[in-house]
Motif scaffolding. Structure first.
Motif, PDB file in Angstrom:
ATOM      1  N   ASN A   1      -9.549 -13.030  -3.664  1.00 32.71           N
ATOM      2  CA  ASN A   1      -9.203 -11.653  -4.033  1.00 32.71           C
ATOM      3  C   ASN A   1     -10.344 -10.901  -4.710  1.00 32.71           C
ATOM      4  OD1 ASN A   1      -6.466 -11.274  -3.167  1.00 32.71           O
ATOM      5  ND2 ASN A   1      -5.900 -12.806  -4.674  1.00 32.71           N
ATOM      6  N   LYS A   2     -11.558 -11.412  -4.670  1.00 36.68           N
ATOM      7  CA  LYS A   2     -12.676 -10.736  -5.327  1.00 36.68           C
ATOM      8  C   LYS A   2     -12.877  -9.323  -4.789  1.00 36.68           C
ATOM      9  CE  LYS A   2     -17.514 -10.986  -6.594  1.00 36.68           C
ATOM     10  NZ  LYS A   2     -17.396  -9.628  -7.030  1.00 36.68           N
ATOM     11  N   LYS A   3     -12.840  -9.155  -3.472  1.00 39.14           N
ATOM     12  CA  LYS A   3     -13.006  -7.823  -2.882  1.00 39.14           C
ATOM     13  C   LYS A   3     -11.882  -6.896  -3.326  1.00 39.14           C
ATOM     14  CE  LYS A   3     -15.604  -9.099   1.208  1.00 39.14           C
ATOM     15  NZ  LYS A   3     -15.625  -9.167   2.669  1.00 39.14           N
ATOM     16  N   PHE A   4     -10.669  -7.448  -3.452  1.00 40.74           N
ATOM     17  CA  PHE A   4      -9.550  -6.626  -3.895  1.00 40.74           C
ATOM     18  C   PHE A   4      -9.766  -6.139  -5.321  1.00 40.74           C
ATOM     19  CE2 PHE A   4      -5.598  -6.090  -6.185  1.00 40.74           C
ATOM     20  CZ  PHE A   4      -4.993  -5.108  -5.425  1.00 40.74           C
ATOM     21  N   PHE A   5     -10.229  -7.011  -6.217  1.00 45.28           N
ATOM     22  CA  PHE A   5     -10.464  -6.596  -7.608  1.00 45.28           C
ATOM     23  C   PHE A   5     -11.592  -5.570  -7.692  1.00 45.28           C
ATOM     24  CE2 PHE A   5      -7.822 -10.172  -8.966  1.00 45.28           C
ATOM     25  CZ  PHE A   5      -7.158  -9.598 -10.038  1.00 45.28           C
ATOM     26  N   ASP A   6     -12.612  -5.688  -6.826  1.00 44.55           N
ATOM     27  CA  ASP A   6     -13.657  -4.667  -6.773  1.00 44.55           C
ATOM     28  C   ASP A   6     -13.066  -3.320  -6.369  1.00 44.55           C
ATOM     29  OD1 ASP A   6     -15.497  -6.584  -7.488  1.00 44.55           O
ATOM     30  OD2 ASP A   6     -16.215  -6.920  -5.430  1.00 44.55           O
ATOM     31  N   LYS A   7     -12.155  -3.349  -5.380  1.00 45.53           N
ATOM     32  CA  LYS A   7     -11.492  -2.123  -4.923  1.00 45.53           C
ATOM     33  C   LYS A   7     -10.610  -1.549  -6.043  1.00 45.53           C
ATOM     34  CE  LYS A   7      -9.824  -2.881  -0.949  1.00 45.53           C
ATOM     35  NZ  LYS A   7      -8.947  -3.273   0.157  1.00 45.53           N
TER      36      LYS A   7
ATOM     37  N   ILE B   1      -0.681  -7.985  -6.276  1.00 47.14           N
ATOM     38  CA  ILE B   1      -0.899  -6.633  -6.788  1.00 47.14           C
ATOM     39  C   ILE B   1      -0.969  -5.663  -5.625  1.00 47.14           C
ATOM     40  CG2 ILE B   1      -2.453  -5.168  -8.141  1.00 47.14           C
ATOM     41  CD1 ILE B   1      -3.514  -7.766  -9.433  1.00 47.14           C
ATOM     42  N   GLU B   2      -0.377  -4.491  -5.812  1.00 47.25           N
ATOM     43  CA  GLU B   2      -0.454  -3.418  -4.823  1.00 47.25           C
ATOM     44  C   GLU B   2      -1.065  -2.191  -5.478  1.00 47.25           C
ATOM     45  OE1 GLU B   2       2.490  -0.338  -2.490  1.00 47.25           O
ATOM     46  OE2 GLU B   2       3.281  -2.322  -2.992  1.00 47.25           O
ATOM     47  N   LEU B   3      -2.028  -1.576  -4.798  1.00 50.24           N
ATOM     48  CA  LEU B   3      -2.641  -0.353  -5.302  1.00 50.24           C
ATOM     49  C   LEU B   3      -1.762   0.845  -4.956  1.00 50.24           C
ATOM     50  CD1 LEU B   3      -6.353  -0.840  -4.168  1.00 50.24           C
ATOM     51  CD2 LEU B   3      -5.408  -1.217  -6.420  1.00 50.24           C
TER      52      LEU B   3
ATOM     53  N   VAL C   1      -2.996   5.675   7.427  1.00 52.81           N
ATOM     54  CA  VAL C   1      -4.404   6.017   7.654  1.00 52.81           C
ATOM     55  C   VAL C   1      -5.243   5.671   6.421  1.00 52.81           C
ATOM     56  CG1 VAL C   1      -6.010   7.910   8.121  1.00 52.81           C
ATOM     57  CG2 VAL C   1      -3.801   7.820   9.301  1.00 52.81           C
ATOM     58  N   GLN C   2      -4.727   6.002   5.223  1.00 56.83           N
ATOM     59  CA  GLN C   2      -5.446   5.682   3.997  1.00 56.83           C
ATOM     60  C   GLN C   2      -5.571   4.162   3.824  1.00 56.83           C
ATOM     61  OE1 GLN C   2      -2.768   7.941   1.485  1.00 56.83           O
ATOM     62  NE2 GLN C   2      -4.475   9.237   0.806  1.00 56.83           N
ATOM     63  N   LYS C   3      -4.513   3.434   4.135  1.00 55.94           N
ATOM     64  CA  LYS C   3      -4.548   1.970   4.019  1.00 55.94           C
ATOM     65  C   LYS C   3      -5.608   1.382   4.944  1.00 55.94           C
ATOM     66  CE  LYS C   3       0.289   1.328   2.763  1.00 55.94           C
ATOM     67  NZ  LYS C   3       1.594   0.789   3.174  1.00 55.94           N
ATOM     68  N   LEU C   4      -5.718   1.930   6.160  1.00 56.71           N
ATOM     69  CA  LEU C   4      -6.727   1.444   7.096  1.00 56.71           C
ATOM     70  C   LEU C   4      -8.136   1.782   6.619  1.00 56.71           C
ATOM     71  CD1 LEU C   4      -4.959   2.284  10.467  1.00 56.71           C
ATOM     72  CD2 LEU C   4      -5.292   0.030   9.454  1.00 56.71           C
ATOM     73  N   LYS C   5      -8.336   2.988   6.082  1.00 59.13           N
ATOM     74  CA  LYS C   5      -9.651   3.379   5.567  1.00 59.13           C
ATOM     75  C   LYS C   5     -10.064   2.496   4.388  1.00 59.13           C
ATOM     76  CE  LYS C   5      -9.761   8.274   6.787  1.00 59.13           C
ATOM     77  NZ  LYS C   5      -9.711   9.642   6.267  1.00 59.13           N
ATOM     78  N   MET C   6      -9.088   2.143   3.536  1.00 56.83           N
ATOM     79  CA  MET C   6      -9.374   1.316   2.365  1.00 56.83           C
ATOM     80  C   MET C   6      -9.442  -0.171   2.712  1.00 56.83           C
ATOM     81  SD  MET C   6      -6.840   3.197  -0.328  1.00 56.83           S
ATOM     82  CE  MET C   6      -7.272   2.205  -1.727  1.00 56.83           C
ATOM     83  N   LYS C   7      -9.118  -0.516   3.947  1.00 55.91           N
ATOM     84  CA  LYS C   7      -9.065  -1.906   4.415  1.00 55.91           C
ATOM     85  C   LYS C   7      -8.058  -2.721   3.616  1.00 55.91           C
ATOM     86  CE  LYS C   7     -13.694  -1.728   6.161  1.00 55.91           C
ATOM     87  NZ  LYS C   7     -15.087  -1.997   5.908  1.00 55.91           N
ATOM     88  N   GLY C   8      -6.892  -2.128   3.405  1.00 47.26           N
ATOM     89  CA  GLY C   8      -5.802  -2.814   2.725  1.00 47.26           C
ATOM     90  C   GLY C   8      -5.639  -2.374   1.281  1.00 47.26           C
ATOM     91  N   VAL C   9      -4.407  -2.420   0.792  1.00 44.40           N
ATOM     92  CA  VAL C   9      -4.113  -2.013  -0.583  1.00 44.40           C
ATOM     93  C   VAL C   9      -3.380  -3.102  -1.358  1.00 44.40           C
ATOM     94  CG1 VAL C   9      -4.102   0.457  -0.096  1.00 44.40           C
ATOM     95  CG2 VAL C   9      -1.980  -0.848   0.109  1.00 44.40           C
TER      96      VAL C   9
END
Length: 143
Positions: free
Chosen positions: A119-125, A64-66, A27-35
Motif C-alpha cells: 500500500n505504499k503507493k496508496f499512502f503516497d496518494k 481505507i477509501e479516499l 472517470v476520477q477513479k481511473l485518472k487517480m488509478k484507484g481510490v
C-alpha cells in the motif's frame, strides 16, 4: 465519527457525504488509478476503539477509501463492519514501524507487513490528496 455499516442505511450514506464528500466518479477513479487501499493488518488501536476489535486471537483487518474531503477507514470485526469517517482537516499520519492514523482522539496503527508495503503507493496518494486539500486553505505568503 464511527458508524456501524454492517447493514445498508440511507442516513449513514448522507452523513458520510456531508463529512467527507460523495465518492469520486468512475472517470476520477481511473485518472487517480484507484481510490482504495488493499486490506492491512491492524496492530493496535486506541482504548476507545477496542470494542470494534475481535476479542479472540483473530487478525483484525482494515482498508481505507479516499473521498474528496477526507477518508473512510473500514474495519472488519467478524461479520460486522465499522466505518471511521475522518475529514482531512482532522487527519494526522505518523510513519513509525508501519503507519498510524490519528483523529478525533482515536488512533489506529497498521502493522509493517507485506500487505502494508503493498500500500505504499496508496499512502503516497493519500498524502498528496491531503496536501491538495490543505492548500485550499493556506494563508497567502505576501499581501
Amino acid at each position: 465519527m464511527i458508524i456501524n455499516t454492517t447493514h445498508h442505511n440511507a442516513e449513514h450514506k448522507q452523513i458520510i457525504a456531508d463529512l467527507v464528500g460523495y465518492p469520486f466518479s468512475l472517470v476520477q477513479k481511473l485518472k487517480m488509478k484507484g481510490v482504495g487501499s488493499k486490506r492491512m493488518i491492524i496492530e493496535e488501536v486506541s482504548p476507545n476503539m477496542q470494542s470494534m476489535m475481535n476479542t479472540v486471537s483473530d487478525i483484525n483487518y482494515a482498508n481505507i477509501e479516499l473521498r474528496p474531503k477526507g477518508i473512510l477507514v473500514m474495519i472488519n470485526q467478524g461479520l460486522k463492519n465499522f466505518t471511521w469517517i475522518i475529514p482531512y482537516y482532522q487527519l494526522v499520519i505518523y510513519k513509525v514501524n508501519g503507519s498510524s492514523l490519528h483523529a478525533q482522539g482515536r488512533f489506529i496503527h497498521f502493522k509493517n507487513s507485506k500487505t502494508f508495503k503493498e500500500n505504499k503507493k496508496f499512502f503516497d496518494k493519500l498524502l498528496d490528496e491531503k496536501v491538495k486539500y490543505d492548500m485550499q486553505f493556506s494563508m497567502p505568503a505576501t499581501i
